[in-house]
Structure formats: C-alpha cells, structure tokens
Design a protein around this motif. Structure first.
Motif, PDB file in Angstrom:
ATOM      1  N   THR A  83      49.006 207.353 -39.183  1.00 44.37           N
ATOM      2  CA  THR A  83      47.709 207.350 -39.522  1.00 44.37           C
ATOM      3  C   THR A  83      46.691 207.484 -38.562  1.00 44.37           C
ATOM      4  OG1 THR A  83      47.169 205.143 -39.888  1.00 44.37           O
ATOM      5  CG2 THR A  83      48.253 206.139 -41.550  1.00 44.37           C
ATOM      6  N   ASP A  84      45.397 207.414 -38.697  1.00 43.52           N
ATOM      7  CA  ASP A  84      44.269 207.189 -37.886  1.00 43.52           C
ATOM      8  C   ASP A  84      43.788 206.072 -37.757  1.00 43.52           C
ATOM      9  OD1 ASP A  84      44.398 210.062 -36.986  1.00 43.52           O
ATOM     10  OD2 ASP A  84      43.100 210.686 -38.417  1.00 43.52           O
ATOM     11  N   PHE A  85      44.238 204.803 -38.649  1.00 44.11           N
ATOM     12  CA  PHE A  85      43.703 203.541 -38.701  1.00 44.11           C
ATOM     13  C   PHE A  85      44.208 202.937 -37.441  1.00 44.11           C
ATOM     14  CE2 PHE A  85      44.276 204.628 -43.286  1.00 44.11           C
ATOM     15  CZ  PHE A  85      43.154 204.958 -43.184  1.00 44.11           C
ATOM     16  N   ARG A  86      43.263 202.303 -36.908  1.00 44.59           N
ATOM     17  CA  ARG A  86      43.508 201.600 -35.348  1.00 44.59           C
ATOM     18  C   ARG A  86      42.934 200.050 -35.447  1.00 44.59           C
ATOM     19  NH1 ARG A  86      46.690 204.648 -35.565  1.00 44.59           N
ATOM     20  NH2 ARG A  86      47.377 206.507 -34.148  1.00 44.59           N
ATOM     21  N   THR A  87      42.632 199.733 -36.287  1.00 42.95           N
ATOM     22  CA  THR A  87      42.133 198.252 -36.411  1.00 42.95           C
ATOM     23  C   THR A  87      43.084 197.461 -37.177  1.00 42.95           C
ATOM     24  OG1 THR A  87      39.820 198.853 -35.840  1.00 42.95           O
ATOM     25  CG2 THR A  87      40.297 196.539 -36.736  1.00 42.95           C
ATOM     26  N   ILE A  88      43.662 196.395 -36.750  1.00 41.60           N
ATOM     27  CA  ILE A  88      44.909 195.641 -37.624  1.00 41.60           C
ATOM     28  C   ILE A  88      44.278 194.317 -37.596  1.00 41.60           C
ATOM     29  CG2 ILE A  88      46.491 197.275 -37.219  1.00 41.60           C
ATOM     30  CD1 ILE A  88      47.792 195.260 -35.320  1.00 41.60           C
ATOM     31  N   MET A  89      44.732 193.502 -38.747  1.00 42.76           N
ATOM     32  CA  MET A  89      44.515 192.200 -38.838  1.00 42.76           C
ATOM     33  C   MET A  89      45.665 191.582 -38.892  1.00 42.76           C
ATOM     34  SD  MET A  89      42.350 189.717 -41.679  1.00 42.76           S
ATOM     35  CE  MET A  89      40.942 190.379 -41.162  1.00 42.76           C
ATOM     36  N   VAL A  90      46.174 190.967 -37.857  1.00 43.95           N
ATOM     37  CA  VAL A  90      47.715 190.324 -38.159  1.00 43.95           C
ATOM     38  C   VAL A  90      47.715 189.033 -38.820  1.00 43.95           C
ATOM     39  CG1 VAL A  90      49.477 189.490 -36.648  1.00 43.95           C
ATOM     40  CG2 VAL A  90      48.024 191.412 -35.863  1.00 43.95           C
ATOM     41  N   ALA A  91      48.406 189.165 -39.849  1.00 42.28           N
ATOM     42  CA  ALA A  91      48.548 187.702 -40.537  1.00 42.28           C
ATOM     43  C   ALA A  91      49.206 186.622 -40.064  1.00 42.28           C
ATOM     44  CB  ALA A  91      49.167 188.048 -42.022  1.00 42.28           C
ATOM     45  N   LYS A  92      48.904 185.373 -40.094  1.00 39.65           N
ATOM     46  CA  LYS A  92      49.475 184.353 -39.326  1.00 39.65           C
ATOM     47  C   LYS A  92      50.228 184.508 -38.072  1.00 39.65           C
ATOM     48  CE  LYS A  92      51.528 183.078 -43.995  1.00 39.65           C
ATOM     49  NZ  LYS A  92      50.962 184.161 -44.714  1.00 39.65           N
ATOM     50  N   ALA A  93      48.914 184.813 -37.473  1.00 35.58           N
ATOM     51  CA  ALA A  93      48.999 184.849 -35.953  1.00 35.58           C
ATOM     52  C   ALA A  93      48.897 183.482 -35.168  1.00 35.58           C
ATOM     53  CB  ALA A  93      47.529 185.693 -35.383  1.00 35.58           C
ATOM     54  N   GLU A  94      50.086 183.521 -34.298  1.00 35.58           N
ATOM     55  CA  GLU A  94      50.494 182.442 -33.605  1.00 35.58           C
ATOM     56  C   GLU A  94      50.813 182.441 -32.081  1.00 35.58           C
ATOM     57  OE1 GLU A  94      52.179 179.638 -37.560  1.00 35.58           O
ATOM     58  OE2 GLU A  94      53.691 180.526 -36.128  1.00 35.58           O
ATOM     59  N   ASP A  95      51.521 183.383 -32.025  1.00 30.61           N
ATOM     60  CA  ASP A  95      52.224 183.568 -30.492  1.00 30.61           C
ATOM     61  C   ASP A  95      51.226 184.622 -29.868  1.00 30.61           C
ATOM     62  OD1 ASP A  95      53.824 183.953 -28.368  1.00 30.61           O
ATOM     63  OD2 ASP A  95      55.683 183.827 -29.622  1.00 30.61           O
ATOM     64  N   PRO A  96      50.678 184.352 -28.901  1.00 27.80           N
ATOM     65  CA  PRO A  96      50.092 185.305 -27.775  1.00 27.80           C
ATOM     66  C   PRO A  96      50.842 186.300 -27.284  1.00 27.80           C
ATOM     67  CG  PRO A  96      49.183 183.026 -27.496  1.00 27.80           C
ATOM     68  CD  PRO A  96      50.341 183.030 -28.419  1.00 27.80           C
ATOM     69  N   ARG A  97      52.068 185.941 -27.007  1.00 23.36           N
ATOM     70  CA  ARG A  97      52.927 186.957 -26.269  1.00 23.36           C
ATOM     71  C   ARG A  97      53.394 187.871 -27.226  1.00 23.36           C
ATOM     72  NH1 ARG A  97      57.394 182.421 -24.848  1.00 23.36           N
ATOM     73  NH2 ARG A  97      56.951 182.035 -27.077  1.00 23.36           N
ATOM     74  N   GLN A  98      53.469 187.565 -28.707  1.00 20.96           N
ATOM     75  CA  GLN A  98      53.737 188.676 -29.433  1.00 20.96           C
ATOM     76  C   GLN A  98      52.703 189.562 -29.642  1.00 20.96           C
ATOM     77  OE1 GLN A  98      55.348 186.628 -33.057  1.00 20.96           O
ATOM     78  NE2 GLN A  98      57.518 186.850 -32.196  1.00 20.96           N
ATOM     79  N   LEU A  99      51.491 188.978 -29.958  1.00 21.49           N
ATOM     80  CA  LEU A  99      50.286 189.587 -29.817  1.00 21.49           C
ATOM     81  C   LEU A  99      49.997 190.825 -28.667  1.00 21.49           C
ATOM     82  CD1 LEU A  99      49.782 188.277 -32.505  1.00 21.49           C
ATOM     83  CD2 LEU A  99      47.222 188.302 -32.275  1.00 21.49           C
ATOM     84  N   ALA A 100      50.253 190.211 -27.705  1.00 20.34           N
ATOM     85  CA  ALA A 100      50.100 190.732 -26.371  1.00 20.34           C
ATOM     86  C   ALA A 100      51.153 192.281 -26.280  1.00 20.34           C
ATOM     87  CB  ALA A 100      50.401 190.086 -25.138  1.00 20.34           C
ATOM     88  N   ARG A 101      52.128 192.174 -26.968  1.00 18.14           N
ATOM     89  CA  ARG A 101      53.049 193.612 -26.868  1.00 18.14           C
ATOM     90  C   ARG A 101      52.698 194.622 -27.930  1.00 18.14           C
ATOM     91  NH1 ARG A 101      57.308 189.134 -26.138  1.00 18.14           N
ATOM     92  NH2 ARG A 101      57.526 189.012 -28.259  1.00 18.14           N
ATOM     93  N   ILE A 102      51.711 194.324 -28.731  1.00 16.69           N
ATOM     94  CA  ILE A 102      51.261 195.269 -29.866  1.00 16.69           C
ATOM     95  C   ILE A 102      50.700 196.514 -29.012  1.00 16.69           C
ATOM     96  CG2 ILE A 102      49.787 195.837 -31.529  1.00 16.69           C
ATOM     97  CD1 ILE A 102      49.890 192.946 -32.486  1.00 16.69           C
TER      98      ILE A 102
END
Length: 215
Positions: A83-102
C-alpha cells in the motif's frame, strides 16, 4: 521525531469494516485503521485485504499494527508494503531495539500501553524513526494487575495520570507529537470535553476517538 501532518482529532476504525473507512476519514482529521484489538484473530486476514483495497489519502491515515515480535506484526507489515500507507501505530510498544528495526520507509507512533512501555517511553521517543507517542490507560492498568484506570467520578487514577505525563514529557523532550488516550465512556461528553481541553492546554498534539460523535 517530526511534526504530524494531521490535526487534533484521530478516529479509530476497525480494519475489517471497510464500509466505514471513508466516513471515518471524512469525520476526523485522520483515521486510525486498526489491525489490532478491533479485529478478531480470525478476521485479520480479511482485514489486511481490505486495507490493500482501501482508497484513502495516505497522508491522513495511520494504521495500528500488532505488537512487534508477533506473527501478526510480520503479516501487517507485509500488507503495508503493498500500500501507500506509511504511518503506523505500533501496539504495546516496549522494546526500542525492535522498533528501531522497522523499515525506515515508515514513520512510527509508539503506543505505550503497558508498564514496560511507559517506563521505556523516553527511549522509544528518542528513536529517529519514531514520530510520536500515544498512551493507553486500560491495557496499562491491566498489565499491572489492576481493574480500572478511573475512579467512580470518572477521573483518572494517579497511575494513569502519571503514565499520561510521562508519555507527554518523553515526546516533548525529543521534539515529537503526543497523542492522548481514548475516552471509553462515549455518552460522557462533558468528561470528554474536559479531557480534550486539558490535553490541548498540556501540550498534546491530538486526541484519539472511538466514535464519530467524539470528534
């Protein structure tokens, strides 16, 4: 972190209800298409298909995806790549390392809704791909073994107020946006108005809604 392109009223819409997408987008400044809690596990595949087919302005759409480290998150991101959707809200965000890999193509709003997520709010806000933070009251209290985020008079308990302040401060310290939690009591328009006014006065950039009447 960077400023959001949309205004203050964000409206959640279940991803498995595509007939509501256009109406939700028309009622609010941006629509949050929800692939997480609003969609039953057996309906997620169909919801992802509906997202691919959706004809919405990508600049006014946020997609709430499932928590990192889950198979549903992997499937959600594979869907979004179509898709062209490029803004996401990550549920139950906890680990910065995992978000950094997105994938760097996506701007991320980290939804801090557990005790671990609230404590990690500043680390999450500091990530270059994170544009903002949101907090959630009920899941937070549940993660602590509690039963309700509010007192009988409808006001937040101290633990919820503390979490709200931490998320706002973390976002502000890193130049990002902060989104206030939903007001679950839909008929309580007086309480909603009070909280929205307080959110704006305190520095929140937006408030999330769960019903068009709240916008």
């Amino acid at each position: 972190m960077t400023d959001a392109p949309w205004g203050p009223a964000l409206l959640f819409c279940p991803a498995d209800r595509p007939e509501r997408f256009a109406t939700a987008a028309a009622r609010a400044d941006a629509v949050i298409i929800d692939l997480e809690d609003a969609v039953a596990s057996g309906a997620k595949t169909g919801a992802r298909g509906a997202l691919i087919e959706a004809e919405l302005d990508p600049d006014r759409v946020i997609v709430r995806v499932n928590a990192t480290g889950t198979a549903d998150f992997v499937a959600d991101m594979a869907t979004l790549s179509q898709t062209d959707f490029r803004t996401i809200m990550v549920a139950k965000a906890e680990d910065p390392r995992q978000l950094a890999r997105i994938d760097a193509r996506f701007r991320v709003i980290a939804l801090c809704e557990t005790a671990t997520g609230i404590v990690a709010a500043e680390a999450l806000a500091s990530l270059p791909n994170v544009s903002g933070l949101m907090w959630g009251a009920e899941d937070l209290v549940a993660s602590l073994g509690g039963t309700s985020s509010r007192k009988k008079n409808g006001r937040y308990r101290d633990i919820a107020r503390t979490a709200r302040a931490r998320v706002l401060l973390a976002a502000g310290a890193h130049g990002g946006i902060a989104v206030d939690a939903v007001h679950l009591d839909i008929p309580d328009t007086k309480g909603l108005a009070r909280e929205a006014a307080d959110a704006a006065a305190s520095g929140f950039s937006a408030t999330a809604c769960i019903h068009p009447s709240q916008v």
